[in-house]
Enzyme design. Structure first.
Site, short mmCIF file in Angstrom:
data_model
loop_
_atom_site.label_atom_id
_atom_site.label_comp_id
_atom_site.label_asym_id
_atom_site.label_seq_id
_atom_site.Cartn_x
_atom_site.Cartn_y
_atom_site.Cartn_z
N GLY A 35 0.86 -0.88 -0.03
CA GLY A 35 0.25 -0.11 -0.09
C GLY A 35 1.18 1.44 -0.02
CG HIS A 38 5.81 5.14 -4.59
ND1 HIS A 38 6.06 4.53 -5.78
CD2 HIS A 38 6.14 4.83 -3.41
CE1 HIS A 38 7.18 3.82 -5.16
NE2 HIS A 38 6.83 3.34 -3.56
N GLY A 40 5.92 4.81 -9.00
CA GLY A 40 6.01 3.76 -8.65
C GLY A 40 5.40 2.39 -9.06
CG HIS A 41 3.82 1.12 -5.42
ND1 HIS A 41 3.40 2.07 -4.65
CD2 HIS A 41 4.39 0.07 -5.00
CE1 HIS A 41 4.23 1.06 -3.56
NE2 HIS A 41 4.88 0.22 -3.49
CE LYS A 153 13.60 2.28 -3.26
NZ LYS A 153 13.33 1.93 -2.14
NE ARG A 191 10.64 1.87 5.63
CZ ARG A 191 10.53 -0.24 4.79
NH1 ARG A 191 10.47 0.13 3.09
NH2 ARG A 191 10.05 -0.97 5.68
#
Ligand code: PAF
Length: 282
Positions: A35, A38, A40-41, A153, A191
């Protein structure tokens, strides 16, 4: 505006959907996440949509992969916003399992990948990869996915997942997708939400310093000198600790002084209480 994906919270609900897709001969792509989605996901979701007939995004903050209880407690949880961000992709299901659907009473199995997990994240986060490998194996089996999408990543994670899928004969193709960066170079990560305004300004220096180091390596400078200078620069700029800054081979993650075969520069560093990791090709 597209309709939000149905949120499935039990394995029975998930299996009812995947059974129908499998009977129709459709491919199923899974994008496992914790969850706090962002871009990237979302790039992984886009890759899954382009490659597969059906796409399942999973959101599960997996307690077993957190070696630090504060990290688990502070991990951002933004389910409503996540569902909102996914709406435009028209994924087929958002699987947000209740904890007992993943770890029922008397759960006693651990998937443990040796070798690849001894270094870097494995060395600094004891138990992390066992927890990650266990949940990813479960998500692969629960979703019956034919394809899975992971970001580069977390390159070490990607290699561990490839290893476990091959070793356990799980019939799934694991796709690695490029790291997505903020405009200032900071690798996108859930993060990053934990960074203070001040730390957010310093954070991109990690990637910038890594790029500079990689240029030095390409120009033939000795890695040891570049490594020391880079750590010094980062620690003087506000990073409290550079945990590792190393060149490793892509395939088996063995340590290299010079990239004589496909390799990456990997780093982990702490900044104002937040642990950042990154890697780039060298
Ligand atoms: O990369 C992550 O977010 C997690 O490690 C994963 C793959 C979703 C497993 O919990």
């Amino acid at each position: 505006m597209s309709a939000p994906a149905p949120i499935l919270r039990t394995l029975d609900e998930l299996r009812s959907a995947t059974r129908v897709w499998q009977r129709a001969g459709e491919t199923i792509g899974v994008v496992p996440t914790m969850g706090a989605l962002h871009d990237g996901h979302l790039s992984l979701v886009a890759a899954a949509k382009a490659a597969c007939d059906r796409v399942v995004v999973t959101i599960f903050v997996n307690p077993k992969q957190f070696n630090n209880p504060d990290d688990l407690q502070n991990y951002p949880r933004t389910e409503e916003e996540d569902a909102h961000k996914l709406a435009r992709f028209e994924v087929d299901a958002l699987y947000v399992p209740n904890a007992d659907q993943v770890y029922p009473d008397r759960f006693a199995t651990t998937v443990s990948v040796s070798g690849l997990t001894d270094v870097m994240e494995g060395a600094y986060r004891p138990g992390h990869f066992d927890g990650m490998a266990t949940v990813v194996t479960k998500l692969f089996l629960q979703t019956s996915a034919s394809d899975a999408f992971f970001g580069e990543k977390d390159f070490q994670q990607l290699q561990v997942v490839r290893r476990l899928a091959a070793d356990l004969d799980i019939p799934i193709t694991v796709h690695g997708c490029p790291t997505i960066r903020e405009i200032d170079g900071l690798a996108m990560s859930s993060r990053n939400l934990l960074l203070s305004d001040r730390a957010r300004v310093t954070a991109p220096l990690l990637h910038e310093a890594m790029e500079k180091l990689a240029e030095g390596v390409a120009a033939g400078h000795p890695f040891g000198e570049l490594q020391r200078a880079t750590i010094d620069r980062l620690e003087k700029s506000g990073f409290t600790k550079v945990e590792y800054l190393e060149i490793r081979a892509n395939d088996d993650l063995s340590l290299l002084d010079t990239p004589t075969r496909p390799a990456r520069l990997f780093a982990a560093a702490r900044l104002a209480g937040v642990r950042l990791i990154d890697n780039i090709a060298v």
